[in-house]
Motif scaffolding. Structure first.
Motif, short mmCIF file in Angstrom:
data_model
loop_
_atom_site.label_atom_id
_atom_site.label_comp_id
_atom_site.label_asym_id
_atom_site.label_seq_id
_atom_site.Cartn_x
_atom_site.Cartn_y
_atom_site.Cartn_z
N THR A 157 0.83 -1.20 0.00
CA THR A 157 0.00 0.00 0.00
C THR A 157 0.87 1.26 0.00
OG1 THR A 157 -0.15 -0.13 2.42
CG2 THR A 157 -1.98 -1.06 1.14
N ASP A 202 2.83 2.66 -5.70
CA ASP A 202 1.79 2.80 -6.72
C ASP A 202 2.09 2.00 -7.98
OD1 ASP A 202 0.17 4.84 -5.28
OD2 ASP A 202 1.98 6.04 -5.53
N GLY A 210 -2.50 5.28 -3.51
CA GLY A 210 -3.60 6.10 -3.99
C GLY A 210 -3.34 6.91 -5.23
N VAL A 259 -6.64 2.42 -8.37
CA VAL A 259 -7.03 3.60 -9.15
C VAL A 259 -7.25 3.23 -10.61
CG1 VAL A 259 -6.36 5.92 -9.88
CG2 VAL A 259 -5.83 5.15 -7.56
N SER A 271 -10.68 1.67 -10.95
CA SER A 271 -11.76 2.34 -10.23
C SER A 271 -13.06 2.40 -11.03
CB SER A 271 -11.33 3.75 -9.82
OG SER A 271 -10.99 4.53 -10.95
N HIS A 330 -5.52 11.13 2.95
CA HIS A 330 -4.16 10.92 2.48
C HIS A 330 -3.20 11.73 3.35
CE1 HIS A 330 -4.88 8.43 -1.00
NE2 HIS A 330 -5.84 9.25 -1.40
N TYR A 342 -2.24 6.25 2.95
CA TYR A 342 -3.55 6.37 3.59
C TYR A 342 -3.36 6.66 5.08
CZ TYR A 342 -4.74 3.78 -0.67
OH TYR A 342 -4.86 3.37 -1.97
N TYR A 378 -10.49 -0.58 2.32
CA TYR A 378 -10.17 0.79 1.93
C TYR A 378 -11.29 1.32 1.05
CZ TYR A 378 -5.38 -0.26 3.52
OH TYR A 378 -4.28 -0.61 4.27
N VAL A 421 -12.14 4.18 -0.60
CA VAL A 421 -11.48 5.44 -0.97
C VAL A 421 -12.51 6.52 -1.28
CG1 VAL A 421 -9.88 6.53 -2.58
CG2 VAL A 421 -9.45 4.20 -1.78
#
Length: 464
Positions: free
Chosen positions: A144, A147, A263, A270, A273, A312, A320, A450, A452
């Motif tokens: 986590t 990215d 994130g 992402v 998503s 964030h 996170y 999570y 988001v």
């Protein structure tokens, strides 16, 4: 939809083991049994691991556990080693928002960015996914705190790539592989997220280059690419962006690459998503146990979760952050001013040990030691809380609970969520109101959801 999970069956392991039973006084008692031979092994079965789940779920295991597909040659971390790795990682993440982008130009090769990342060697949990068409199995570290996802790619000789059990991913054998052009918007996002971008010419086509360098000295560079990612039979993510690495270095071992769950735009949550809403969850199993899971998408019914607000960290899109408001030991709330928690906790599955500001750490350590006076404390220059349980047939460990914003109280698993190598798996992060870290030891057996879009983190007890 059912998803493949590992079923663990015990095969050949020697040594003493711990059986756990709940005591009537609110403690947990651990019976140390004599050495015995166990049966250990793993096989795939098709099960549905999560109720009311519309998304996709895949098996997740500890890379030193009995169900790891590619067993690591190194040993599980000792407490001292885990503490060192966790501090290096924490120091980097704290400085990441202030990091500057570096560039590297290599004549005649891919022009790639340099990026100081977190320590790969601190990662402990892996998932097995399929990359390409036809799909090639790849064992990827879960993080986590990162990215950009990447794997080692062929052609790559032994001096450029480290050893891995699975075959290298060969983009020449995949019908869905395509390098990302350096002038594309996708490539440009690398620069906006401190990963930068570089260009190289392959015939008449330009390609986007990448470079990631981690705090432990390991590194990878190659071509930022497009490919099909298979999560489970029939569950395929098209046009997944990842790094196809042609030159690696540093202390890497057995795993095939890394799966980023941060994130920023390069991460798996992402990128998916539009399909899964940006939500994901995982359950980290104890080292000696079987499998947990990684799931994309939120459950249709989240009634089994307790949620706390999540944001964030500063201007770091990757990390996170949640806020701790209290700690209890043996059912008794510790007297800690709430203002010392203002810095919050970064939720980081790649950080082994949790870090707390000085006051809450010292209060927790003192209360835990008071409850453990029956066992000899191993002397430590760093003030660690480590015990010698030799000769004890029963060990009684107090419950520890963390309370987060919104009154959400989470009971840590005993002993897997508290002890590492006989030591209390917490460390001092620095002065009060400093940012702390929620490490993977404390997450074990919990489903961490999570959400988001909803800006919240959910906890579900006893999920794996």
């Amino acid at each position: 939809m059912s998803s493949p999970l590992f079923l663990c069956i015990l095969l050949v392991v020697f040594g003493s083991y711990l059986s756990i039973t709940a005591a009537g006084d609110g403690h947990f008692r651990h019976k140390m049994s004599a050495p015995r031979r166990l049966q250990l092994g793993c096989m795939y079965v098709s099960v549905t691991p999560l109720p009311n789940r519309a998304g996709a779920a895949v098996p997740l295991v500890h890379r030193h556990g009995p169900c790891a597909k590619s067993q690591s040659t190194d040993k599980p971390s000792s407490f001292a080693d885990a503490l060192h790795r966790s501090r290096v990682r924490a120091d980097y993440i704290m400085s990441r928002s202030r990091a500057t982008t570096m560039h590297e130009q290599e004549k005649g090769k891919v022009s790639v960015p340099a990026y100081l990342g977190t320590s790969v060697d601190s990662q402990e949990y892996v998932v097995t996914l399929g990359l390409g068409t036809p799909a090639v199995e790849q064992v990827l570290l879960l993080d986590t705190g990162s990215d950009l996802s990447w794997v080692q790619c062929a052609p790559c000789n032994s001096s450029d790539c480290y050893g891995q059990k699975d075959p290298l991913f060969d983009p020449r054998k995949s019908s869905t592989y395509a390098p990302i052009p350096c002038g594309s918007d996708v490539c440009k996002t690398l620069q906006s997220n401190h990963l930068d971008n570089g260009c190289t010419m392959n015939g008449t086509h330009s390609q986007c280059g990448f470079r990631v360098e981690y705090g432990d000295g390991s590194k990878t560079k190659g071509v930022y690419s497009n490919e099909a990612l298979t999560l489970a039979p029939g569950v395929v993510i098209q046009d997944f962006h990842f790094g196809c690495g042609y030159k690696q270095g540093g202390p890497n071992d057995k795993f095939d690459g890394l799966l980023g769950l941060g994130g920023a735009p390069e991460s798996l949550p992402v990128q998916t998503s539009a399909v899964y809403g940006g939500s994901f969850s995982y359950c980290l199993p104890p080292v000696s146990s079987g499998t947990g899971f990684l799931a994309l998408g939120a459950p249709s019914n989240a009634s089994g979760f307790s949620f706390t607000p999540m944001t964030h960290f500063v201007d770091d899109a990757t990390s996170y952050l949640v806020k701790l408001t209290g700690i209890s030991v043996d059912g008794k709330q510790l007297r800690i001013p709430r203002k010392v928690f203002e810095g919050g906790l970064i939720v980081d599955c790649g950080n082994i040990i949790s870090h707390l500001p000085s006051t809450p750490y010292e209060k927790l350590r003192s209360a835990f030691r008071a409850a453990m006076t029956a066992y000899p404390l191993i002397p430590s220059d760093d003030g660690d809380t480590c015990y010698n349980f030799t000769g004890f047939s029963n060990v009684t460990v107090p419950k520890v609970a963390l309370t987060f914003t919104g009154g959400v109280t989470v009971d840590l698993d005993v002993p897997n969520g508290l002890l590492l190598d006989g030591c209390l798996a917490f460390a001092d992060s620095g002065p009060d109101d400093y940012v702390g870290f929620l490490g993977n030891v404390q997450m074990r057996t919990l489903e961490m959801l999570y959400d988001v879009k909803g800006a919240r983190l959910g906890f579900r007890a006893g999920a794996c």
